[in-house]
Write a protein that holds these residues in place. Structure first.
Motif, PDB file in Angstrom:
ATOM      1  N   TYR A  43       0.878  -1.269   0.084  1.00 58.27           N
ATOM      2  CA  TYR A  43      -0.015  -0.055  -0.159  1.00 58.27           C
ATOM      3  C   TYR A  43       1.046   1.418  -0.088  1.00 58.27           C
ATOM      4  O   TYR A  43       0.592   2.315  -0.732  1.00 58.27           O
ATOM      5  CB  TYR A  43      -0.961   0.111   1.215  1.00 58.27           C
ATOM      6  CG  TYR A  43      -1.826   1.229   1.422  1.00 58.27           C
ATOM      7  CD1 TYR A  43      -2.979   1.600   0.590  1.00 58.27           C
ATOM      8  CD2 TYR A  43      -1.397   2.114   2.176  1.00 58.27           C
ATOM      9  CE1 TYR A  43      -3.625   2.743   0.595  1.00 58.27           C
ATOM     10  CE2 TYR A  43      -2.099   3.429   2.453  1.00 58.27           C
ATOM     11  CZ  TYR A  43      -3.047   3.321   1.745  1.00 58.27           C
ATOM     12  OH  TYR A  43      -3.825   4.732   1.871  1.00 58.27           O
ATOM     13  N   LEU A  44       2.028   1.403   0.822  1.00 56.82           N
ATOM     14  CA  LEU A  44       2.750   2.322   0.759  1.00 56.82           C
ATOM     15  C   LEU A  44       3.481   2.590  -0.564  1.00 56.82           C
ATOM     16  O   LEU A  44       3.760   3.706  -1.020  1.00 56.82           O
ATOM     17  CB  LEU A  44       3.637   2.185   1.868  1.00 56.82           C
ATOM     18  CG  LEU A  44       2.921   2.084   3.560  1.00 56.82           C
ATOM     19  CD1 LEU A  44       4.115   2.170   4.428  1.00 56.82           C
ATOM     20  CD2 LEU A  44       2.245   3.653   3.749  1.00 56.82           C
ATOM     21  N   GLY A  59      -0.263   4.821  -1.860  1.00 63.28           N
ATOM     22  CA  GLY A  59      -1.618   5.021  -0.993  1.00 63.28           C
ATOM     23  C   GLY A  59      -2.835   4.779  -1.753  1.00 63.28           C
ATOM     24  O   GLY A  59      -3.686   5.070  -1.525  1.00 63.28           O
ATOM     25  N   LEU A  85      -4.320   4.891   6.080  1.00 63.91           N
ATOM     26  CA  LEU A  85      -4.956   5.857   5.116  1.00 63.91           C
ATOM     27  C   LEU A  85      -4.823   7.348   5.726  1.00 63.91           C
ATOM     28  O   LEU A  85      -5.222   8.321   4.921  1.00 63.91           O
ATOM     29  CB  LEU A  85      -6.721   5.562   4.958  1.00 63.91           C
ATOM     30  CG  LEU A  85      -7.056   4.288   4.847  1.00 63.91           C
ATOM     31  CD1 LEU A  85      -8.445   3.881   4.826  1.00 63.91           C
ATOM     32  CD2 LEU A  85      -6.381   3.845   3.669  1.00 63.91           C
ATOM     33  N   PRO A  96      -2.180  10.312   6.259  1.00 64.02           N
ATOM     34  CA  PRO A  96      -0.998  10.708   5.674  1.00 64.02           C
ATOM     35  C   PRO A  96       0.061  10.798   6.934  1.00 64.02           C
ATOM     36  O   PRO A  96       1.201  10.422   6.617  1.00 64.02           O
ATOM     37  CB  PRO A  96      -1.104  12.189   5.128  1.00 64.02           C
ATOM     38  CG  PRO A  96      -2.471  12.221   4.772  1.00 64.02           C
ATOM     39  CD  PRO A  96      -3.206  11.287   5.799  1.00 64.02           C
ATOM     40  N   SER A 154       0.802   7.270   7.713  1.00 72.25           N
ATOM     41  CA  SER A 154       1.514   6.334   6.927  1.00 72.25           C
ATOM     42  C   SER A 154       2.998   6.621   6.953  1.00 72.25           C
ATOM     43  O   SER A 154       3.574   5.936   6.746  1.00 72.25           O
ATOM     44  CB  SER A 154       0.624   6.630   5.450  1.00 72.25           C
ATOM     45  OG  SER A 154       1.266   7.937   4.990  1.00 72.25           O
TER      46      SER A 154
END
Length: 407
Positions: free
Chosen positions: A343-344, A348, A380, A382, A385
């Motif tokens: 995901y990263l 995102g 999700l 910022p 993350s």
């Protein structure tokens, strides 16, 4: 003048009887007096005797002995102001004066009594001022000593040298939780200075008052907010050790006006003063690293600055991210670690992550929610993350084999 000298001699001859009567009146009229130790009552008797003798000398020649009222407390030990309060001292003076006024008529000729009464009234005012001066000086000296002791206590906490003796010393400064365990958090920020004080700064914060007044102001504000506080100014840094609250951020929000410009960092809550070095270490490291997060809240918790702290060289923050964020994701088959990594890496995008892993987008969402529940960081978000990205990087550096022990 001869008549006045003779009157003074007659008054001199009555001092013993007056002192005895004054002590008897104290014992009869002041309930707290009888509760004192024999030693304390003895030196109070010496003060009374000294006061009556000083009155006689002053009566002989008020001009030559104008400082006599301020010297009558010289026979009392330094503990005078700690054993009895200013209010109790006023009671002693009042009882002694009333005893002299009530007794003097039986010890002196009738013609002497009105003159001596008038002199006593003048002398009593001077003694009252002298008592106030003694207590003011004692308070000033005690305040200076307390400030030094408080600074030493805070320094011991920061350097990790706090031991059981810290509790008793803190108790002497009014730390109500010092006798047992109480939750503690260390707060660090810039101190107010005359240059940084603004028109909106509350009265007593920096400026003319100096460090001692600033510490007193912060301590009183913390007490009003429901917490204990020990304060010290170290260079341009204000350090506050908060106790008795599990929500230090709420307390610090009320103390923020007394800090200088810039970040205010709140260390994690620990069990008591002896463990406060952990909170202090995190708060100081957070203050050093806070510049890397310009939009951080004020105050900000040290644990919210874990990525910045780790990048600035804080080994404790690195280990915390690796053990509390990375390690849980490696459990089992490591599917959560793989999902959050993908995901990263995808910038995102849930859809891009699903395509890269050949799974449904809802599966990605479900796994990311598990990551949030497990670590407390939402991929999700910022900011979260970014923290996850740093944690994964550190975890791989410190322990390259997923699922292996030793973090």
């Amino acid at each position: 003048m001869a008549g006045h000298a003779a009157r003074a001699e007659r008054l001199q001859g009555a001092t013993g009887a007056l002192a005895t009567a004054a002590m008897a009146a104290m014992d009869a009229e002041l309930p707290w007096f009888g509760e004192l130790s024999a030693q304390d009552r003895s030196w109070i008797g010496l003060v009374a005797q000294s006061g009556i003798s000083a009155f006689v000398e002053w009566f002989r020649d008020p001009g030559a002995h104008s400082s006599m009222p301020t010297r009558i407390f010289g026979s009392a030990p330094r503990e005078f102001t700690r054993v009895i309060s200013l209010h109790q001292t006023v009671d002693l003076v009042r009882t002694t004066i009333e005893t002299i006024e009530n007794t003097i008529g039986t010890l002196l000729p009738p013609d002497d009594v009105p003159i001596v009464h008038e002199a006593i009234q003048r002398y009593a005012r001077e003694v009252a001022f002298a008592a106030a001066t003694v207590y003011a000086q004692a308070a000033e000296m005690r305040g200076a000593w307390d400030a030094r002791l408080e600074a030493l206590l805070v320094d011991s906490v920061i350097r990790g040298e706090a031991d059981e003796s810290v509790r008793s010393r803190a108790s002497a400064l009014g730390w109500t939780g010092a006798a047992g365990t109480t939750e503690v958090a260390v707060v660090v920020g810039k101190a107010q200075t005359p240059e940084t004080t603004t028109p909106n700064t509350p009265s007593g914060a920096g400026g003319q008052g100096g460090g001692a007044n600033l510490a007193d102001t912060v301590r009183n504000a913390a007490r009003e907010a429901g917490a204990d506080a020990l304060c010290a100014i170290q260079g341009d840094r204000l350090v506050v050790v908060l106790g008795g609250t599990s929500k230090p951020v709420e307390i610090v929000q009320k103390l923020a006006p007394w800090f200088g410009p810039g970040p205010i960092v709140v260390g994690p809550v620990v069990k008591d003063l002896t463990a406060a070095v952990t909170s202090a270490r995190a708060a100081i490291a957070g203050l050093r690293a806070a510049a890397a997060w310009p939009d951080a809240p004020r105050p900000v918790q040290a644990d919210e600055l874990l990525p910045e702290r780790s990048l600035s060289g804080d080994g404790h923050a690195r280990r915390q991210l690796a053990t509390e964020v990375y390690a849980p994701l490696t459990a089992g088959d490591g599917v959560l670690l793989g999902t959050v990594s993908a995901y990263l890496d995808s910038g995102g995008s849930i859809e891009a992550t699903a395509r890269a892993m050949f799974i449904h987008a809802n599966t990605v969402r479900y796994r990311l929610k598990r990551v949030t529940d497990l670590t407390g960081y939402n991929p999700l978000n910022p900011r979260d993350s970014f923290t996850l990205r740093v944690a994964l990087t550190l975890g791989r550096l410190l322990n390259p084999e997923p699922g292996s022990p030793g973090l």
